[in-house]
Design an enzyme around this catalytic site. Sequence first.
Site, PDB file in Angstrom:
ATOM      1  N   ARG A 155      31.910  43.810   9.767  1.00  0.00           N
ATOM      2  CA  ARG A 155      32.576  45.088  10.009  1.00  0.00           C
ATOM      3  C   ARG A 155      31.785  45.874  11.051  1.00  0.00           C
ATOM      4  NH1 ARG A 155      36.706  46.179   7.171  1.00  0.00           N
ATOM      5  NH2 ARG A 155      37.132  44.410   5.839  1.00  0.00           N
ATOM      6  N   GLU A 215      17.816  55.972  15.847  1.00  0.00           N
ATOM      7  CA  GLU A 215      18.726  56.851  16.598  1.00  0.00           C
ATOM      8  C   GLU A 215      18.408  56.822  18.090  1.00  0.00           C
ATOM      9  OE1 GLU A 215      17.217  57.975  13.772  1.00  0.00           O
ATOM     10  OE2 GLU A 215      18.450  59.537  12.821  1.00  0.00           O
ATOM     11  N   ASP A 260      43.090  49.770  22.231  1.00  0.00           N
ATOM     12  CA  ASP A 260      42.485  49.469  20.941  1.00  0.00           C
ATOM     13  C   ASP A 260      42.981  48.069  20.579  1.00  0.00           C
ATOM     14  OD1 ASP A 260      41.920  49.075  18.285  1.00  0.00           O
ATOM     15  OD2 ASP A 260      42.420  51.108  17.654  1.00  0.00           O
ATOM     16  N   THR A 283      37.436  46.507  16.945  1.00  0.00           N
ATOM     17  CA  THR A 283      36.602  46.279  15.770  1.00  0.00           C
ATOM     18  C   THR A 283      36.064  44.861  15.903  1.00  0.00           C
ATOM     19  OG1 THR A 283      38.612  45.673  14.584  1.00  0.00           O
ATOM     20  CG2 THR A 283      37.738  47.866  14.184  1.00  0.00           C
ATOM     21  N   TYR A 295      15.261  52.791  11.081  1.00  0.00           N
ATOM     22  CA  TYR A 295      15.976  53.888  11.756  1.00  0.00           C
ATOM     23  C   TYR A 295      15.791  53.778  13.269  1.00  0.00           C
ATOM     24  CZ  TYR A 295      18.211  57.325   8.751  1.00  0.00           C
ATOM     25  OH  TYR A 295      19.099  57.975   7.953  1.00  0.00           O
ATOM     26  N   LYS A 303      37.957  41.622  12.781  1.00  0.00           N
ATOM     27  CA  LYS A 303      39.310  41.080  12.609  1.00  0.00           C
ATOM     28  C   LYS A 303      39.356  39.692  13.258  1.00  0.00           C
ATOM     29  CE  LYS A 303      41.501  45.574  11.967  1.00  0.00           C
ATOM     30  NZ  LYS A 303      40.716  46.685  12.532  1.00  0.00           N
TER      31      LYS A 303
HETATM   32  N1  DSN Z   1      43.015  48.784   8.336  1.00  0.00           N
HETATM   33  C1  DSN Z   1      43.280  48.071   9.551  1.00  0.00           C
HETATM   34  C2  DSN Z   1      44.414  47.128   9.403  1.00  0.00           C
HETATM   35  O1  DSN Z   1      44.564  46.571   8.326  1.00  0.00           O
HETATM   36  O2  DSN Z   1      45.161  46.909  10.331  1.00  0.00           O
HETATM   37  C3  DSN Z   1      43.469  48.980  10.702  1.00  0.00           C
HETATM   38  O3  DSN Z   1      42.351  49.772  10.853  1.00  0.00           O
END
Ligand code: DSN
Length: 429
Positions: free
Chosen positions: A225, A47, A190, A216, A45, A219
């Site tokens: 993730r 925080e 984003d 994120t 932990y 991707k």
């Molecule tokens: N779920 C994602 C996507 O597939 O584009 C977006 O957050």
Amino acid sequence: MASKVFKLIAEEAHRQKYGLEMIPSENYVSSDVLKALGSILTNKYSEGFPGRRYYGGNEVIDKIENYAIDLAKKLFGVPVALVQPYSGSPANLIITMAVCQPGDTVMGLSLISGGHLTHGANLSFSSIFYKAVQYNVGKDWKIDFEELESLAKKHKPKLIWVGTTAYPFKLDYKKFRKIADMVGAYLVADCSHITGLIIGGVHESPVPDVDIIMTTSHKTLRGPRGAIILITDRGLKKDPEIKSKLERALIPGTQGGPHNHQTAAIAVSLEEALKPSFKKYAVQIAKNAKVLAEQLGTVSETHLILLSLTDYGYGMGYQAQYALEEAGITVNKNTIPGEPASAFYPSGIRLGTPALTSRGMKEKDMVKIAGWIKRVLEEIRGLDLPKQQEKRKDFLRETKIKLKENKNLKKIRKEVESFAGKFPVHSIQ
Ligand code: DSN
């Protein structure tokens, strides 16, 4: 006895190896990312932030988080990075909370035009707790800046999102900046879908033009993730308090203890993204997408293709997704701009090349894959979505069964499996 879960993981590993993963937001991480993610760091932990934790025993965790922060700052060329957001949607909530009061106006691209839920879509926190105004794409499927400007002038948003999930074109951040400046809005990028392309120099970086960036990590960046929030020099100048506002929105605002195993795995993926081989990877993603798009009769300037299936029939997204899945090709149904059928039963599919490119596939492989896709799509002709809404659920259930029994799809699946199985997939050694 080993947990039943491991048998299921082996089943999923088989699917990931012998199929073609073409959901454009997915990827295959390296063995090192997997190792860090599966490490004992999950036990702790922590925080708070490095040097400012609520609990003891965080000396090593501080070093790991500081390392991830330094790598993120270096990779993107920004002065501040936060690496604790659990994923993209919580990160966007954190950003919205930091720059807006409840009830303030936020503006983003509509879902049907290829935006994201958290940018103001119905049923998302972004329209429940804030006043959401949505801009759209025009008939050419490109962002309609005239509409965007007039909506911004009318509604005076506090925050304008620039970011997409199903948009096959490059983004012009300067045009967004001009509009944001007209109304004094924060401009937040984003970049989740295209971060890898930005790092690889395939797409322009938003850093000079926006105040905050969210990406994120799982991707095109090819990490675990998670998500990263970055503040640009421009953002710091606009609001010198922005870092502490974001930190407060993160904890206690929305999150608790950081996922330290995730932070470590993000650091590993950032190390990988800083290597010259990552640039080559990013360039190849876009080359593959371009060829795939051309073969399918459309265009892509990114990693993804948004394919309209109106030539095959009415409301064909589900049917195409099911048929392709039967053939071992994973894509997702998607609305197309000006959706002629319905948001729930859309007329297109979204597919992309980041995961295939990670497996080493190149342009000639895209030609082959496009061939399979076109053969699969022939099998859905005549399976149009019923116009009567009450018939749709039963129709899709029956269609799924029909497609499962389709001999041509089974034949294509064999060809796909024998092809895909030749390309390696990482696992923990
Ligand atoms: N779920 C994602 C996507 O597939 O584009 C977006 O957050």
